[in-house]
Design a protein around this motif. Structure first.
Motif, PDB file in Angstrom:
ATOM      1  N   ARG A 275       0.802  -1.275  -0.075  1.00 28.73           N
ATOM      2  CA  ARG A 275       0.004   0.143   0.027  1.00 28.73           C
ATOM      3  C   ARG A 275       0.943   1.286  -0.145  1.00 28.73           C
ATOM      4  O   ARG A 275       0.740   2.298  -0.644  1.00 28.73           O
ATOM      5  N   ILE A 276       1.856   1.316   0.782  1.00 28.76           N
ATOM      6  CA  ILE A 276       2.803   2.347   0.843  1.00 28.76           C
ATOM      7  C   ILE A 276       3.319   2.866  -0.704  1.00 28.76           C
ATOM      8  O   ILE A 276       3.532   3.823  -1.051  1.00 28.76           O
ATOM      9  N   GLN A 277       3.819   1.512  -1.310  1.00 25.17           N
ATOM     10  CA  GLN A 277       4.517   1.923  -2.635  1.00 25.17           C
ATOM     11  C   GLN A 277       3.570   2.377  -3.454  1.00 25.17           C
ATOM     12  O   GLN A 277       3.852   3.188  -4.573  1.00 25.17           O
ATOM     13  N   ARG A 278       2.384   1.829  -3.592  1.00 30.12           N
ATOM     14  CA  ARG A 278       1.251   2.356  -4.384  1.00 30.12           C
ATOM     15  C   ARG A 278       0.736   3.591  -4.100  1.00 30.12           C
ATOM     16  O   ARG A 278       0.569   4.397  -5.133  1.00 30.12           O
ATOM     17  N   MET A 279       0.478   3.939  -2.893  1.00 33.12           N
ATOM     18  CA  MET A 279      -0.115   5.241  -2.477  1.00 33.12           C
ATOM     19  C   MET A 279       0.660   6.454  -2.146  1.00 33.12           C
ATOM     20  O   MET A 279       0.333   7.559  -1.936  1.00 33.12           O
ATOM     21  N   ALA A 280       2.070   6.027  -1.848  1.00 36.33           N
ATOM     22  CA  ALA A 280       3.150   7.129  -1.466  1.00 36.33           C
ATOM     23  C   ALA A 280       4.383   7.125  -2.379  1.00 36.33           C
ATOM     24  O   ALA A 280       5.440   7.298  -1.864  1.00 36.33           O
ATOM     25  N   PHE A 281       4.370   6.579  -3.513  1.00 35.02           N
ATOM     26  CA  PHE A 281       5.515   6.289  -4.360  1.00 35.02           C
ATOM     27  C   PHE A 281       6.298   7.553  -4.412  1.00 35.02           C
ATOM     28  O   PHE A 281       7.524   7.413  -4.240  1.00 35.02           O
ATOM     29  N   ASP A 282       5.759   8.640  -4.918  1.00 40.41           N
ATOM     30  CA  ASP A 282       6.380   9.607  -5.118  1.00 40.41           C
ATOM     31  C   ASP A 282       6.980  10.355  -3.680  1.00 40.41           C
ATOM     32  O   ASP A 282       7.740  11.268  -4.043  1.00 40.41           O
ATOM     33  N   TRP A 283       6.458   9.912  -2.686  1.00 40.38           N
ATOM     34  CA  TRP A 283       7.045  10.635  -1.426  1.00 40.38           C
ATOM     35  C   TRP A 283       8.138   9.635  -1.129  1.00 40.38           C
ATOM     36  O   TRP A 283       8.879  10.240  -0.112  1.00 40.38           O
ATOM     37  N   LEU A 284       8.414   8.634  -1.121  1.00 38.36           N
ATOM     38  CA  LEU A 284       9.372   7.717  -0.380  1.00 38.36           C
ATOM     39  C   LEU A 284      10.875   8.292  -0.838  1.00 38.36           C
ATOM     40  O   LEU A 284      11.102   8.203  -2.177  1.00 38.36           O
ATOM     41  N   ASP A 285      11.666   8.514   0.196  1.00 39.47           N
ATOM     42  CA  ASP A 285      13.053   8.554  -0.224  1.00 39.47           C
ATOM     43  C   ASP A 285      13.974   7.189  -0.012  1.00 39.47           C
ATOM     44  O   ASP A 285      15.207   7.547  -0.436  1.00 39.47           O
ATOM     45  N   ALA A 286      13.528   6.165   0.411  1.00 41.12           N
ATOM     46  CA  ALA A 286      14.100   5.101   0.612  1.00 41.12           C
ATOM     47  C   ALA A 286      13.036   3.908   0.471  1.00 41.12           C
ATOM     48  O   ALA A 286      11.741   3.965   0.839  1.00 41.12           O
ATOM     49  N   PRO A 287      13.650   2.661   0.075  1.00 41.92           N
ATOM     50  CA  PRO A 287      12.722   1.400   0.286  1.00 41.92           C
ATOM     51  C   PRO A 287      12.371   1.326   1.521  1.00 41.92           C
ATOM     52  O   PRO A 287      12.927   1.480   2.575  1.00 41.92           O
ATOM     53  N   VAL A 288      11.145   0.654   1.751  1.00 41.62           N
ATOM     54  CA  VAL A 288      10.288   0.448   2.946  1.00 41.62           C
ATOM     55  C   VAL A 288      11.073  -0.669   3.556  1.00 41.62           C
ATOM     56  O   VAL A 288      11.419  -1.594   3.018  1.00 41.62           O
ATOM     57  N   GLU A 289      11.518  -0.742   4.916  1.00 46.28           N
ATOM     58  CA  GLU A 289      12.145  -1.892   5.545  1.00 46.28           C
ATOM     59  C   GLU A 289      11.280  -2.667   6.626  1.00 46.28           C
ATOM     60  O   GLU A 289      10.247  -2.080   7.165  1.00 46.28           O
ATOM     61  N   ARG A 290      11.879  -3.804   6.698  1.00 47.69           N
ATOM     62  CA  ARG A 290      11.025  -4.624   7.613  1.00 47.69           C
ATOM     63  C   ARG A 290      11.848  -5.128   8.617  1.00 47.69           C
ATOM     64  O   ARG A 290      12.650  -5.809   8.125  1.00 47.69           O
ATOM     65  N   VAL A 291      11.299  -5.309   9.755  1.00 49.30           N
ATOM     66  CA  VAL A 291      11.923  -6.053  11.006  1.00 49.30           C
ATOM     67  C   VAL A 291      10.857  -6.930  11.346  1.00 49.30           C
ATOM     68  O   VAL A 291       9.976  -6.575  12.300  1.00 49.30           O
TER      69      VAL A 291
END
Lengths: 325, 308
Positions: A275-291
């Motif tokens: 959802r983040i990559q679809r809805m906020a792609f142009d706002w992201l400055d880095a790939p989303v990380e998961r822990v």
């Protein structure tokens, strides 16, 4: 304000709803005479009697089905699993009955039921007793899924879950029943589907829930000492997702880390990334990380188990990574 | 007739509360002193393991008759699917004490490599399979294993040990049905508690006999008293003999009294055999002391070795 443990907040939520609505009853293994494996039902048998606080034999498939049937005729069952690991036996009832009856009968029947109990890792309970079912239940249309990390959220959300006309999966944690927090004396409800900002911040959005909430708050403190301002969002509900809260924050910080108890393959973490990559792609400055957990069954040995559970340092490292530090 | 609330109904008694044998022929060929030593070893193992304070550990004191009977009667090719209170089966079957401890402590050098749960033990070499802890799920595996054994050759059996709590699950009933359908060489050993902890009677068996329920669905069964180690041994031997002989599955229900419930002394299976030995002039205090010292010594040595 009362200072309560999570187990007491859960008990108070059940008690208030049972007092308010005589259709509400509790059923499960050791919920009555033993007062709950984790003492979440202390005093309820005494107050409400054996018709409304029902001890069952070891029959998860059976009592889940009985609960669903009772819900169909208008009762409001709360089904306690001693741990969600045991819900595996009842999965067929939840997957094929609870989540589908409203749909398949064209809305003639609804299933207002709560399945609640501890979820995910505890301490040295091995592969079969340490599993996080978040991704499994959140995958199923027709269910709502809640995961709580504070006494305040536990009480307000459980009361909403009991009143909800749909089946609700309600996750608690063995290791967090003794966690204390302020709970108002007066009645309140927390709507299902609303995330909560547990710590406001400007530079990294840290999305979390359940057992990872306190760990994420610790990670945010580590980051703060390092001059990195992390916003911690506790999802509280995994289905339906509070997409708006997540996207609003990511658009502000331009960076996101997701920290949770659960396996990496698929699941709620992967859903958030999508959802983040679809809805906020142009706002992201880095790939989303998961822990999250390692992609393996849990170990019993304490040292191996520790390696599998997300620690504050791991989450802090992911926050640094998305901030390119 | 039930003498006290502790005495199970409908059991075949061989060794009474005073340690007197109903049928002296029942122990012919059995070295009673060795048998007693195994029971004492099982008791002491349980006491010592209890002191390790392992997570979710359940004491097995009072259930030694089952562990010793199964561990000593199974054939070399038979498999045992143990539950959570069956460490003494592994001991009797010859799993080294150091390996038992390493598995329970979750050490890297254990055969289970720190991954298995502390309650049950697994060893391919010693033909022991630990419980998954998903209650009842190992029964299907045991039946499948027995079916496989039967396809290979006659004369091998599988044994599954479990508690009465899971006899309410669907898996228990499905496993019985499948074992019967396949004439599987399978021995179900059900340890029943009359007064299980943490649950009211209506949530448990309500005095119901698992052996009778099983017989009603057409399976051979016996019910015996866990305080009567000789009777338990005879019943399990009979079930194993049938399975080895191709006669199909059977269930032995053993009514066990956990010593944690502080029952009268005659409910203790170890004490009852001691009384039998005493009545035959085969028990002395020095014999007792030496027996205890031996297993204590072995355990202390093993604990020291794995703690290094």
């Amino acid at each position: 304000m009362a200072n309560l443990q999570i187990r007491e907040a859960i008990r108070d939520a059940m008690r208030e709803e049972m007092e308010r609505d005589e259709r509400v009853f509790l059923m499960g293994e050791e919920v009555g005479h033993y007062q709950g494996a984790y003492k979440c039902s202390q005093g309820l048998l005494e107050q409400f009697g054996a018709k409304r606080v029902v001890d069952t034999p070891i029959t998860e498939t059976g009592f889940s089905g009985v609960g669903i049937g009772a819900a169909m005729v208008g009762l409001r069952p709360i089904i306690e699993f001693m741990t969600f690991n045991f819900s595996a036996v009842a999965f067929d009832q939840i997957l094929n009955n609870a989540s589908k009856i409203h749909h398949m009968t064209g809305g003639q029947f609804s299933v207002p039921i709560v399945f609640r109990g501890p979820n995910a890792a505890a301490h040295m309970l091995g592969s079969t007793h340490s599993q996080a079912f978040d991704g499994i239940y959140a995958h199923i249309p027709g269910l709502k899924v809640v995961s709580v990390a504070t006494p305040y959220d536990a009480k307000g959300l459980l009361k909403s879950a009991i009143r909800d006309p749909n089946p609700v999966i309600f996750f608690e944690s063995e290791l967090m029943y003794a966690v204390r927090g302020e709970v108002p004396e007066e009645e309140y409800l927390i709507p299902i589907g609303e995330a909560d900002i547990k710590r406001p911040g400007e530079q990294v959005t840290l999305i979390t829930w359940g057992q990872s909430v306190p760990t994420s708050l610790e990670a945010a403190k580590l980051a703060e000492a390092d001059g990195l301002d992390v916003e911690v969002i506790d999802l509280r509900t995994l289905r339906p997702l509070d997409e708006a809260a997540v996207i609003h924050s990511v658009k502000k910080t331009n960076r996101a880390v997701i920290a949770y108890h659960g396996w990496p393959y698929g699941g709620v973490g992967a859903e958030l990334v999508d959802r983040i990559q679809r809805m906020a792609f142009d706002w992201l400055d880095a790939p989303v990380e998961r822990v999250c957990y390692d992609d393996i069954p849990f170990s019993y040995a304490e040292n191996l188990e520790h390696l599998s559970i997300p620690q504050p340092e791991d989450i802090y490292a992911a926050c640094r990574k998305v901030a390119y530090r | 007739m039930q003498a006290t609330a502790w005495e199970p109904e409908g059991v075949e008694a061989l060794l009474d509360s005073k340690g007197a044998l109903a049928d002296p022929a029942a122990v012919s060929g059995l070295d009673l002193r060795s048998f007693y030593k195994q029971l004492v070893a099982a008791r002491i193992l349980d006491l010592k393991l209890g002191r390790l304070e392992l997570p979710m550990w359940a004491p097995a004191a009072g259930e030694e008759a089952v562990s010793v009977a199964v561990g000593s009667l199974v054939g070399e090719e038979d498999w045992v699917f143990v539950g959570n209170r069956d460490a003494a089966v592994a001991l009797t079957r010859g799993l080294p004490l150091t390996e038992i401890l390493r598995q329970l402590l979750g050490q890297a050098s254990a055969e289970t490599r720190g991954r298995g749960l502390p309650g049950s033990l697994s060893s391919r070499e010693h033909k022991l399979m630990g419980a998954s802890e998903a209650l009842g799920m190992n029964l299907g595996l045991a039946v499948g294993h027995a079916h496989g054994q039967r396809l290979f050759s006659r004369g091998r059996a599988s044994v599954a040990i479990f508690g009465e709590g899971l006899t309410t699950t669907g898996m228990f009933h499905e496993s019985l049905a499948l074992a019967l359908a396949h004439t599987a060489p399978m021995v179900f050993v059900c340890k029943s508690q009359l007064w299980p902890e943490g649950a009211p009677a209506e949530a448990g068996l309500m005095g119901d006999s698992v052996a009778e329920r099983v017989r009603a669905r057409g399976m051979w069964s016996r019910r015996c008293d866990g305080a009567d180690a000789v009777g338990v041994r005879r019943a399990i031997a009979a079930a194993l003999h049938r399975a080895h002989d191709g006669a199909g599955p059977g269930l032995v229900e053993v009514v066990v009294t956990p010593l944690a419930q502080d029952p009268p002394a005659e409910r203790d299976p170890v004490e009852r055999v001691r009384r039998l030995l005493d009545s035959r002039g085969e028990w002395t205090q020095p014999f007792q002391d030496v027996t205890e010292a031996e297993i204590h010594g072995q355990l202390d040595k093993a604990i020291a070795e794995v703690s290094q």
